[in-house]
Every structure is written in C-alpha cells, then in structure tokens.
Design a protein around this motif. Structure first.
Motif, PDB file in Angstrom:
ATOM      1  N   TRP A  79       0.843  -1.204   0.000  1.00  0.00           N
ATOM      2  CA  TRP A  79       0.000   0.000   0.000  1.00  0.00           C
ATOM      3  C   TRP A  79       0.880   1.256   0.000  1.00  0.00           C
ATOM      4  O   TRP A  79       1.986   1.266   0.532  1.00  0.00           O
ATOM      5  CB  TRP A  79      -0.961   0.020   1.200  1.00  0.00           C
ATOM      6  CG  TRP A  79      -0.311   0.038   2.557  1.00  0.00           C
ATOM      7  CD1 TRP A  79       0.014  -1.035   3.343  1.00  0.00           C
ATOM      8  CD2 TRP A  79       0.111   1.193   3.292  1.00  0.00           C
ATOM      9  NE1 TRP A  79       0.603  -0.627   4.504  1.00  0.00           N
ATOM     10  CE2 TRP A  79       0.669   0.740   4.510  1.00  0.00           C
ATOM     11  CE3 TRP A  79       0.065   2.568   3.052  1.00  0.00           C
ATOM     12  CZ2 TRP A  79       1.179   1.602   5.481  1.00  0.00           C
ATOM     13  CZ3 TRP A  79       0.576   3.442   4.010  1.00  0.00           C
ATOM     14  CH2 TRP A  79       1.131   2.957   5.211  1.00  0.00           C
TER      15      TRP A  79
ATOM     16  N   LEU B 238      -8.901   0.088   2.871  1.00  0.00           N
ATOM     17  CA  LEU B 238      -9.551   0.934   1.868  1.00  0.00           C
ATOM     18  C   LEU B 238     -10.843   1.540   2.408  1.00  0.00           C
ATOM     19  O   LEU B 238     -11.140   2.719   2.160  1.00  0.00           O
ATOM     20  CB  LEU B 238      -9.830   0.113   0.603  1.00  0.00           C
ATOM     21  CG  LEU B 238      -8.606  -0.262  -0.232  1.00  0.00           C
ATOM     22  CD1 LEU B 238      -9.009  -1.199  -1.375  1.00  0.00           C
ATOM     23  CD2 LEU B 238      -7.913   0.976  -0.789  1.00  0.00           C
TER      24      LEU B 238
ATOM     25  N   LYS C 163     -11.123   5.512   2.711  1.00  0.00           N
ATOM     26  CA  LYS C 163     -12.173   6.137   1.902  1.00  0.00           C
ATOM     27  C   LYS C 163     -13.098   6.974   2.787  1.00  0.00           C
ATOM     28  O   LYS C 163     -13.475   8.099   2.432  1.00  0.00           O
ATOM     29  CB  LYS C 163     -12.970   5.069   1.154  1.00  0.00           C
ATOM     30  CG  LYS C 163     -14.032   5.635   0.226  1.00  0.00           C
ATOM     31  CD  LYS C 163     -14.780   4.520  -0.491  1.00  0.00           C
ATOM     32  CE  LYS C 163     -15.873   5.114  -1.394  1.00  0.00           C
ATOM     33  NZ  LYS C 163     -16.651   4.041  -2.058  1.00  0.00           N
TER      34      LYS C 163
ATOM     35  N   VAL D  53      -6.575  -8.247  -5.545  1.00  0.00           N
ATOM     36  CA  VAL D  53      -6.726  -6.795  -5.340  1.00  0.00           C
ATOM     37  C   VAL D  53      -8.068  -6.280  -5.858  1.00  0.00           C
ATOM     38  O   VAL D  53      -8.742  -5.496  -5.170  1.00  0.00           O
ATOM     39  CB  VAL D  53      -5.559  -6.035  -6.025  1.00  0.00           C
ATOM     40  CG1 VAL D  53      -5.800  -4.524  -5.955  1.00  0.00           C
ATOM     41  CG2 VAL D  53      -4.237  -6.389  -5.361  1.00  0.00           C
TER      42      VAL D  53
ATOM     43  N   CYS E 208     -10.996  -4.329  -3.769  1.00  0.00           N
ATOM     44  CA  CYS E 208     -11.490  -2.983  -4.091  1.00  0.00           C
ATOM     45  C   CYS E 208     -13.013  -2.976  -4.175  1.00  0.00           C
ATOM     46  O   CYS E 208     -13.675  -2.066  -3.663  1.00  0.00           O
ATOM     47  CB  CYS E 208     -10.888  -2.498  -5.408  1.00  0.00           C
ATOM     48  SG  CYS E 208      -9.121  -2.138  -5.344  1.00  0.00           S
ATOM     49  N   LYS E 209     -13.555  -4.003  -4.811  1.00  0.00           N
ATOM     50  CA  LYS E 209     -15.023  -4.078  -4.941  1.00  0.00           C
ATOM     51  C   LYS E 209     -15.682  -4.196  -3.582  1.00  0.00           C
ATOM     52  O   LYS E 209     -16.691  -3.539  -3.308  1.00  0.00           O
ATOM     53  CB  LYS E 209     -15.405  -5.261  -5.836  1.00  0.00           C
ATOM     54  CG  LYS E 209     -15.087  -5.034  -7.307  1.00  0.00           C
ATOM     55  CD  LYS E 209     -15.524  -6.231  -8.158  1.00  0.00           C
ATOM     56  CE  LYS E 209     -15.244  -5.969  -9.636  1.00  0.00           C
ATOM     57  NZ  LYS E 209     -15.571  -7.145 -10.484  1.00  0.00           N
TER      58      LYS E 209
ATOM     59  N   ALA F 296     -14.387   0.682  -3.539  1.00  0.00           N
ATOM     60  CA  ALA F 296     -13.387   1.629  -4.032  1.00  0.00           C
ATOM     61  C   ALA F 296     -13.104   1.312  -5.503  1.00  0.00           C
ATOM     62  O   ALA F 296     -12.703   0.195  -5.827  1.00  0.00           O
ATOM     63  CB  ALA F 296     -12.107   1.527  -3.218  1.00  0.00           C
ATOM     64  N   THR F 297     -13.327   2.268  -6.374  1.00  0.00           N
ATOM     65  CA  THR F 297     -13.114   2.057  -7.803  1.00  0.00           C
ATOM     66  C   THR F 297     -11.708   2.483  -8.195  1.00  0.00           C
ATOM     67  O   THR F 297     -11.351   3.654  -8.000  1.00  0.00           O
ATOM     68  CB  THR F 297     -14.128   2.874  -8.633  1.00  0.00           C
ATOM     69  OG1 THR F 297     -15.441   2.516  -8.216  1.00  0.00           O
ATOM     70  CG2 THR F 297     -13.948   2.604 -10.112  1.00  0.00           C
ATOM     71  N   PRO F 298     -10.902   1.567  -8.743  1.00  0.00           N
ATOM     72  CA  PRO F 298      -9.533   1.960  -9.147  1.00  0.00           C
ATOM     73  C   PRO F 298      -9.559   3.042 -10.218  1.00  0.00           C
ATOM     74  O   PRO F 298     -10.332   2.957 -11.179  1.00  0.00           O
ATOM     75  CB  PRO F 298      -8.942   0.650  -9.693  1.00  0.00           C
ATOM     76  CG  PRO F 298      -9.755  -0.437  -9.076  1.00  0.00           C
ATOM     77  CD  PRO F 298     -11.143   0.128  -8.940  1.00  0.00           C
TER      78      PRO F 298
END
Length: 212
Positions: A20, A92, A96, A113, A117-118, A122-124
């Motif tokens: 990270w 995340l 966020k 990863v 994120c999903k 969190a959208t890359p």
C-alpha cells in the motif's frame, strides 16, 4: 509505485503479499501533508500492516514508530505491506471514509486486489501491469532468491545476502523469521514483506535443517 510491480515467485505466496502507498501530487496537495500522513499511519496500524515506513527515515522493522512519525515532512512517502486481503478491504474502507484527498495505491495479484477494491466499494482510477522480464534471464538469480529480492523494488537486498541468510538459517543460527527480519531492514521503503519472506525461507530448506 512501479517498483512494487515486479514481485515474483509462487502465485499462492504472492496472494499473501499486498503493498500500500499514500501519494501526494506535486503542486496539488503536497503541502502540510503530515496530519494526513498520520491518519494513514493510524489506519495502517489499526489494520495490522506488518511493515511500513517513510523512505526519508526508514521502515518500522528498523526505526521506531515515533521516530518515523516525528520525521514526517512534505517530502515523505508513506508505504507498507499487508499479508491478508481482509486487511486491504478494511484499509480501503477506512481511508475512503476519511476522505483525505490523497492518492492510494494497492499493489498485488489482481485476482486478489480487484475483489478487495469491490468489497471496499473503491473504484480503481487506473491499473499498472507488469509484463514480465526480458533479456538475459539466465544471468538472474534463481527463482527463490528472486522471490525475496524483488520484494525490495529498489533492489537494495543483495542475492548474496539472501544466500548468506539462507545458510545461517540452515545451520540453525537464525530462525526463518529472524533471517527475514534482517533482510527487511535493507528495504527503506517499508514494502518488504518479512512474513512472506520467512515462509519462502521455510519452504526452501529441508525440514531437518530447520530443526537443528
């Protein structure tokens, strides 16, 4: 952050290796970053980041947390490692929610990863891929050594030192964990995963050697 893209080794081993980063952008949000960096650090510690640091001071496996915190400046680069996908998800989510306005980068195996994120909603923004290694690969160290040295993206860990550590562990002078910790101190970014390294060392040595 591209220096974290070329970690190698067994895919199952890499699934326990996440890097990270907190990044500020020059001319946009690179002033007075210390309060935000402290927030990042607080979350990383709460989630259990196994190693982290500021390249301007050093990693937690070498320096005290207070020393790293006190030396934070606008030039700092905060980064570290996790060993579980659950840690990435929680990290995340919390970052966020804090909405600090800083870039967050997660490096690791995409099959781990992206779902993380999903789950964290969190959208890359973008994805960087490593396309492999070309050239005279026959001159590279063996795969086990590479799986350790590539965890320091600036290649501050010498293959010869890896072999030295392996021999010390094999002779019973150090445990795999002690050997991994000694290797980790040479990676000033704090992105060396000493937990994964200890596992690699254990698997690379005969059981009889580890028990002596």
């Amino acid at each position: 952050m591209t220096h974290s893209l070329h970690r190698s080794g067994d895919i199952e081993s890499q699934k326990k290796d996440f890097v990270w980063f907190m990044y500020q952008t020059k001319g946009v949000n690179d002033k007075n970053i210390k309060p935000k960096a402290l927030e990042f650090i607080a979350v990383a510690e709460a989630v259990g980041s196994e190693n982290w640091g500021d390249v301007k001071t050093g990693p937690t496996v070498l320096c005290s947390v207070d020393e790293i915190r006190n030396n934070l400046s606008d030039k700092s680069r905060i980064r570290g490692v996790f060993t579980k996908r659950e840690q990435v998800v929680e990290f995340l989510k919390q970052i966020k929610a804090k909405d600090l306005g800083m870039s967050v980068v997660i490096a690791g195996v995409l099959s781990e990863v992206i779902p993380a994120c999903k789950e964290a909603e969190a959208t890359p923004h973008s994805i960087n891929y490593s396309l492999g290694v070309w050239g005279k690969k026959e001159n590279l160290p063996d795969e086990t050594t590479l799986s350790i040295t590539t965890m320091c993206g600036h290649h501050m860990i010498s293959p010869k030192f890896v072999k030295h550590v392996m021999k010390r562990v094999q002779k019973g002078k150090w445990t795999p964990e002690e050997g991994a910790l000694k290797l980790a101190t040479y990676c000033y970014c704090g992105i060396f995963n000493q937990v994964r390294c200890a596992d690699i060392i254990k698997k690379s040595l005969p059981e009889t050697d580890l028990s002596t």
